[in-house]
Design an enzyme around this catalytic site. Structure first.
Site, mmCIF file in Angstrom:
data_model
loop_
_atom_site.group_PDB
_atom_site.id
_atom_site.type_symbol
_atom_site.label_atom_id
_atom_site.label_comp_id
_atom_site.label_asym_id
_atom_site.label_seq_id
_atom_site.Cartn_x
_atom_site.Cartn_y
_atom_site.Cartn_z
ATOM 1 N N LYS A 176 0.873 -1.181 0.020
ATOM 2 C CA LYS A 176 0.046 -0.108 0.061
ATOM 3 C C LYS A 176 0.734 1.067 0.054
ATOM 4 C CE LYS A 176 -1.927 2.861 2.064
ATOM 5 N NZ LYS A 176 -1.918 4.379 1.950
ATOM 6 N N GLU A 252 9.394 1.770 11.451
ATOM 7 C CA GLU A 252 10.418 2.905 11.536
ATOM 8 C C GLU A 252 9.364 4.156 11.382
ATOM 9 O OE1 GLU A 252 12.149 6.156 10.206
ATOM 10 O OE2 GLU A 252 12.676 4.856 8.387
ATOM 11 N N CYS A 286 12.961 10.994 7.739
ATOM 12 C CA CYS A 286 12.765 10.753 9.115
ATOM 13 C C CYS A 286 14.280 10.768 9.820
ATOM 14 C CB CYS A 286 12.160 9.245 9.466
ATOM 15 S SG CYS A 286 10.716 9.085 8.804
ATOM 16 N N GLU A 388 8.193 16.767 15.900
ATOM 17 C CA GLU A 388 8.496 16.547 14.585
ATOM 18 C C GLU A 388 7.577 17.383 13.676
ATOM 19 O OE1 GLU A 388 9.600 12.987 11.591
ATOM 20 O OE2 GLU A 388 7.856 12.877 12.554
#
Length: 484
Positions: A176, A252, A286, A388
């Site tokens: 996906k 992750e 990230c 973040e």
């Protein structure tokens, strides 16, 4: 006619129940229509993967699977420009970056995991017992059907990072991709088919997360494991979806990564490294640095040097060789980052550079651009230093000694990556080992050994990938004990 990006199920491209636009973030223009999968189509994809796993694919040898992965890598190389175009159109990143990083690493991922799976062995033990001896040996079995949920920032690179070990271990997959970047996963289906993988081994379903393909896939009772790279909030939602079936997950997730700069660091090398770690892929990695802690005696030198490098970045067309920095991925994501920019100013931040939307020429004026931004005057107590942001932004904060630097760097709910800059390698080792992260770099950033463990702690994830760690996730281990 508008380009159609369809689902790929059981070796065939399949229409969805509806479509949504695929938008070029550099211009804001719709470049394709994406076919969204509903729950019945996701069910077909999972059942197709199950049938392939229980059919001929489940009887292939490691050597056969690795041969196919290497052939797929060769096809990625041969169709590199085809894939570069897809990545550039979906992400807006410079073509040179897509070519040298995304597509090159995709081929490297496929070859590396083929090599690792082919060479990997398992432990065995000869046991002495009162009745004689027994031989114990371990063997790997594939999980079965694996859901592969791919993010939008490095779509092809991270897809192959998961796909290669999953297939090498004998699993089948339902992929996906992000609804923002659907093209490369779909194009890869053509190459998978050409390489000779059986129908049903590789499937692609398109859609969003909640109430769409992502939720239908992760909650499907016949999915045996989920691997996901993306936001911490989505990771938590996937954990809730798989909890009743106790399925393994590999996550992750996000990061609020720190760099620590000591006064003895090589200033030019450090500034070059920081410019990469803060602004690479428009800060949409990230692993990017959003917190830069600098020893006070060189604080202003580092600030001035990093501002100079930020202002030298060139925002422009992905096809322009001068372009270093692309747009943010979407209007919604830019709006989020702009909210954080306002929050920083409300917190008393001093904007050293950037902080606004640039005027872009011609078609680029419709894209999701943001000027690279650096702040001073903030502390770890400020929300902008804790959340973040995932954009081309960083806060620079001074420190006075090593213990304070470590304390500040570890003062976060995340734990993905850190970078330490110093000419004293003893201190580099010492400080890196004290970082509460999955990966700590010393005098470098984003340098990856594909056999080494990769992952995060805290809100940054669960589990490790890379080398045998990936092979461990994508298999169940059985111990066989034979009395002799």
């Amino acid at each position: 006619m508008m380009l159609q990006i369809k689902n790929y199920v059981g070796g065939r491209f399949v229409d969805g129940v509806s479509t949504f636009p695929d938008v070029d973030p550099a211009t804001g223009a719709t470049v394709a229509e994406v076919h969204e999968a509903d729950a019945p189509l996701v069910d077909r994809a999972v059942l197709s993967a199950r049938a392939a796993h229980e059919g001929p694919w489940g009887r292939t040898t490691v050597a056969d699977r690795c041969r196919l992965l290497r052939k797929l890598a060769d096809l990625v190389d041969a169709r590199a420009e085809y894939l570069v175009h897809a990545e550039v159109t979906d992400t807006g990143k410079p073509a040179a970056v897509a070519r040298s990083l995304d597509v090159a690493r995709a081929a490297a991922n496929l070859r590396s995991f083929a090599d690792m799976a082919a060479a990997e062995g398992m432990e065995s033990y000869l046991l002495d017992h009162p009745g004689g001896q027994a031989l114990n040996y371990a063997m790997r079995k594939p999980l079965g059907v694996v859901a592969v949920i791919v993010p939008w920032n490095l779509p092809l690179l991270l897809l192959t990072w998961k796909l290669a070990p999953a297939l090498a271990c004998g699993n089948t997959v339902v992929v996906k991709p992000s609804d923002e970047t659907p093209a490369s996963a779909t194009l890869l289906a053509e190459l998978v088919e050409e390489a000779g993988f059986p129908a049903g081994v590789y499937n692609v379903v398109h859609g969003r997360g909640a109430g769409s393909a992502g939720e239908f896939l992760t909650g499907h009772p016949s999915v045996d494991g989920v691997t996901f790279t993306g936001s911490s909030a989505t990771g938590a939602a996937i954990m809730r979806a798989v909890a009743p079936r106790v399925r393994p997950v590999s996550f992750e997730l996000g990061g609020k990564n720190a760099a620590v700069v000591f006064a003895d660091a090589d200033l030019d090398a450090t500034l070059d490294g920081l410019a990469r770690s803060v602004f690479a892929n428009t800060g949409q990695v990230c692993l990017c640095t959003e917190r830069v802690y600098v020893e006070r005696s060189v604080f202003e030198d580092v600030c001035a040097g990093l501002v100079e490098r930020a202002e030298a970045l060139h925002l422009g067309s992905p096809d322009d060789e001068r372009t270093t920095t692309g747009p943010l991925i979407s209007a919604a994501h830019r709006a989020k980052v702009l909210r954080y920019l306002r929050l920083a100013e409300e917190s008393g931040a001093q904007v050293r550079t950037g902080g606004d939307v640039p005027d872009m020429p011609d078609a680029l004026s419709g894209g999701w651009w943001l000027r690279p931004t650096l702040w001073t005057g903030l502390t770890n107590a400020d929300r902008i230093v804790r959340d973040e942001v995932f954009g081309p932004v960083a806060a620079l904060i001074p420190f006075d000694d090593e213990d304070e630097a470590v304390r500040l760097a570890n003062d976060t709910d995340y734990g993905l990556a850190a970078a330490v800059w110093t000419s004293d390698l003893r201190r580099g080792h010492r400080v890196a080992q004290r970082m509460d992260v999955g990966i700590a770099w010393v005098n470098t950033w984003f340098l990856r050994e594909l056999r080494s463990p990769f992952g995060g702690t805290g809100l940054s994830g669960i589990g490790r990938e890379g080398g045998r760690h990936s092979l461990d996730f994508y298999t169940e281990t059985t111990n066989v004990c034979v009395a002799l």
